[in-house]
Scaffold this active site. Structure first.
Site, mmCIF file in Angstrom:
data_model
loop_
_atom_site.group_PDB
_atom_site.id
_atom_site.type_symbol
_atom_site.label_atom_id
_atom_site.label_comp_id
_atom_site.label_asym_id
_atom_site.label_seq_id
_atom_site.Cartn_x
_atom_site.Cartn_y
_atom_site.Cartn_z
ATOM 1 N N LYS A 77 -1.794 54.265 17.132
ATOM 2 C CA LYS A 77 -0.632 54.259 16.231
ATOM 3 C C LYS A 77 0.639 54.388 17.058
ATOM 4 O O LYS A 77 0.699 55.202 17.985
ATOM 5 C CB LYS A 77 -0.755 55.414 15.226
ATOM 6 C CG LYS A 77 0.280 55.390 14.100
ATOM 7 C CD LYS A 77 0.050 56.549 13.123
ATOM 8 C CE LYS A 77 1.034 56.514 11.947
ATOM 9 N NZ LYS A 77 0.856 57.662 11.037
ATOM 10 N N SER A 152 1.036 56.243 6.157
ATOM 11 C CA SER A 152 1.829 55.447 7.064
ATOM 12 C C SER A 152 1.011 54.698 8.107
ATOM 13 O O SER A 152 1.513 53.767 8.729
ATOM 14 C CB SER A 152 2.835 56.358 7.767
ATOM 15 O OG SER A 152 2.157 57.310 8.582
ATOM 16 N N SER A 176 -1.481 60.373 5.722
ATOM 17 C CA SER A 176 -1.349 59.083 6.413
ATOM 18 C C SER A 176 -2.547 58.633 7.228
ATOM 19 O O SER A 176 -2.566 57.510 7.718
ATOM 20 C CB SER A 176 -0.129 59.087 7.317
ATOM 21 O OG SER A 176 1.030 58.944 6.540
#
Ligand code: GLN
Length: 495
Positions: A77, A152, A176
Site C-alpha cells: 500500500k 482505503s 481499511s
C-alpha cells in the site's frame, strides 16, 4: 502459478520447481494484462523487484536458510515508505517524493525476502471506503469493474482478487483492511494496535492506525502477519511482547468447545439481506463444527461511528500539519512562507482531506474541545468496556464485516455520511485497540457479490482470529468445492 496461494508458491520455490524471478515475472505479465482495467497499482518497481528476486534465488542456490515466504511477491500500500521508490499516500501533495528510508514494515518484508512488486492505490491519506478519494484514479473491483474495491486499501484488495499479487499490505484506521477484503472476496487482518510498527507508515490517526496483512487465504495472511509484526523501538506505541503464534493457529483450525459471541448491535437495519444470510449460514457452520454460539450486546457501539469521526479527523488535522510545502513533495506559489503553504495545501489536498482537517481543527478548538473531542474519548472508553464485558464470556466476537456488498463507482462519492456508514461494524475494533479479521463468507443473493465475515478477539489474542478463521474457511471451502475467487468473472484472459 499466479492463481495459487502464497503458501503454495513458497512450497514451489523451496522445491525449486520455479524461481522467484520467474514467479515475479509471471505477476508482472498478469499486471500488464489486467491492470489497465483494474488500476490497482500507482507505481511498479520492476527493476527493484527483479533484483530482490534474483538475490533470493541466489541465496537459495547457495543452500542458505530462507524465511518461509522468501521469493513470494507482495503489493505494498502506498502509505508505507520505501527507500527511493515514489510514495504518495494517494495524495498530490506527495507527488514525486522518494523517501530516503524504509518503513519498518517495508524493511521486514525485505528481510524476509518477500519481493515488493510496487505500490498500490488508496484513498488519499487512507481517508475513505472506496478508493475513489485517490488523487490519481479510482481502482476497479475485479468482480465487477463498475464497482468499488473498498477503501482505503482498494488497490491492495483488488490486486489480490485480480491475481496480480498473492499477498498485500494494508493499513486499518477504521476498517481499511477489513472492508476492502469483504467486498473483494479476500482475507484481511487488523492486528492488535501496537503489534505492527507504525514507523514509516504515513500517519492518518495515530491512536487508531495499524498496518496488517491482506491475502487470499487465512494461512497466507498468518505467514505475512508473522513476517511484518514485532516490537520496534522506533515506534513508541509498539508492544514489547512476542508476536502471537498466528501461523500455528491457522494450521490448528479447531473451534470445538469455543464460545463465539454474535454482536446484536451489528446486524439488522442497514445491513443488506444477502450479507446477513451468508453471515447466519457461517454461524451455523461454526456451530456444526462444535462451537457454542451466544448472543451478546454492546450497547455503546451505537456511538462508535460518531466518536470515530471526531477522533480520526482531530488526529489527522494535527498529523497533516507537516505537509507545509517546505519538507516534502509539492510546492505551489511564491511569496512568504504562509502564502506558499496555503497555496500548496489548497492545491495538494483533495476534498475529503480538507473536510476532515477542518472538522478536526474545529473539534479541537478551545471552547469546543470538551463537547466534541472529550466526549468522543469517553465513548471510546465505553466501547472498550463493552468489549471487556463481552470477552469475559466468549472467546471471539463476530459480525458481518461491512453492511453491504461493493457499490457502484460514483454511487456514494458525493454523500460523505453514506460513505462513512460502510465502517459501522469495523470501527469499534480500532477504537478499542483490539484485533479483527475479515474473510469471505459467500456471495450475496441479490447481486452475486462477495460478503465478509468479521471475527474479533482481545488485544494480543490475534491467534484466536486465525484459528476460528481457518476453521470457517475450511468448512466453507468444502461446502463450495472451490475457493470463492474461482467464481469471480474471468478478467482479461485465463492464465
Ligand atoms: N473508511 C474509514 C475512513 O474513511 C476508515 C479508513 C481507514 O481505515 N483508513 O476514515
Amino acid at each position: 502459478m499466479i492463481r495459487k496461494n502464497a503458501s503454495e508458491m513458497a512450497a514451489a520455490l523451496a522445491a525449486k520447481e520455479i524461481s522467484s524471478v520467474e514467479l515475479v515475472n509471471a505477476h508482472f505479465d498478469r499486471i500488464a494484462e489486467v491492470d489497465t482495467q483494474v488500476k490497482a497499482f500507482l507505481y511498479l518497481d520492476k527493476d527493484g523487484a527483479l533484483s530482490q528476486a534474483k538475490a533470493v534465488d541466489d541465496a537459495r542456490a547457495k543452500g542458505e536458510s530462507l524465511a518461509p515466504l522468501a521469493g513470494v511477491p507482495v503489493a505494498l500500500k502506498d502509505i508505507f515508505t520505501q527507500k527511493g521508490v515514489p510514495t504518495t499516500a494517494g495524495s498530490k501533495i506527495l507527488e514525486g517524493w522518494r523517501p530516503p528510508y524504509d518503513a519498518t514494515v517495508t524493511a521486514n518484508l525485505k528481510k524476509n525476502g518477500i519481493v515488493i512488486l510496487g505500490k498500490t492505490n488508496m484513498d488519499e491519506f487512507a481517508m475513505g471506503s472506496s478508493t475513489e478519494n485517490s488523487a490519481y484514479h479510482p481502482t476497479h473491483n475485479p468482480w465487477d469493474l463498475t464497482r468499488i474495491p473498498g477503501g482505503s486499501g482498494g488497490g491492495s484488495s483488488a490486486s489480490l482478487a485480480a491475481f496480480e499479487a498473492p499477498l498485500a499490505l494494508g493499513t486499518d484506521t477504521g476498517g481499511s483492511i477489513r472492508q476492502p477484503a469483504a467486498v473483494t472476496g479476500t482475507v484481511g487482518v487488523k492486528p492488535t494496535y501496537g503489534a505492527v510498527s507504525r514507523y514509516g507508515m504515513i500517519a492518518f490517526s495515530s491512536s487508531l492506525d495499524q498496518g496488517g496483512p491482506c491475502a487470499r487465504t487465512v494461512l497466507d495472511a498468518a505467514l505475512l502477519h508473522e513476517a511484518i509484526a514485532g516490537h520496534d523501538p522506533k515506534d513508541s506505541t509498539s508492544i514489547n511482547a512476542p508476536t502471537p503464534k498466528v501461523v500455528d493457529a491457522a494450521k490448528r483450525a479447531d473451534v470445538k468447545g469455543l464460545k463465539i459471541g454474535v454482536i446484536k448491535e451489528l446486524q439488522g437495519d442497514g445491513y443488506q439481506k444477502g450479507v446477513l444470510n451468508r453471515f447466519n449460514e457461517s454461524i451455523e457452520l461454526l456451530s456444526s463444527l462444535g462451537a457454542e454460539i451466544v448472543e451478546v450486546s454492546c450497547p455503546s457501539f451505537e456511538y462508535a461511528l460518531a466518536a470515530y469521526y471526531l477522533i480520526a479527523p482531530s488526529e489527522c488535522s494535527s498529523n497533516l500539519a507537516r505537509f507545509d510545502a517546505m519538507r516534502y513533495g509539492l510546492r505551489v506559489g511564491a511569496g512568504d512562507a504562509e502564502a506558499v503553504m496555503s497555496a500548496t495545501r489548497e492545491a495538494g489536498f483533495g476534498r475529503e482531506v480538507k473536510r476532515r482537517i477542518i472538522l478536526g481543527t474545529y473539534a479541537l478548538s478551545s471552547g469546543y474541545y470538551d463537547a466534541y473531542y472529550g466526549s468522543a474519548q469517553k465513548v471510546r472508553t465505553l466501547i472498550m468496556q463493552d468489549y471487556a464485558k463481552a470477552f469475559a464470556g466468549v472467546d471471539v466476537l463476530v459480525s458481518p464485516t461491512a453492511p453491504t456488498t461493493a457499490f457502484k463507482i460514483g454511487e456514494k462519492s458525493n454523500d460523505p455520511l453514506a460513505m462513512y456508514l460502510n465502517d459501522v461494524a469495523t470501527i469499534p475494533v480500532n477504537l478499542a485497540g483490539i484485533c479483527g479479521m475479515s474473510l469471505p463468507s459467500g456471495l450475496a443473493d441479490e447481486d452475486n457479490l462477495p460478503t465478509g465475515f468479521q471475527i474479533m478477539a482481545p488485544a494480543m489474542e490475534d491467534q484466536r482470529l486465525y484459528n476460528v478463521g481457518a476453521a470457517l474457511e475450511a468448512a466453507l471451502l468444502s461446502k463450495w468445492g472451490a475457493p470463492l475467487l474461482a467464481k469471480a468473472p474471468a478478467l482479461g484472459g485465463s492464465k
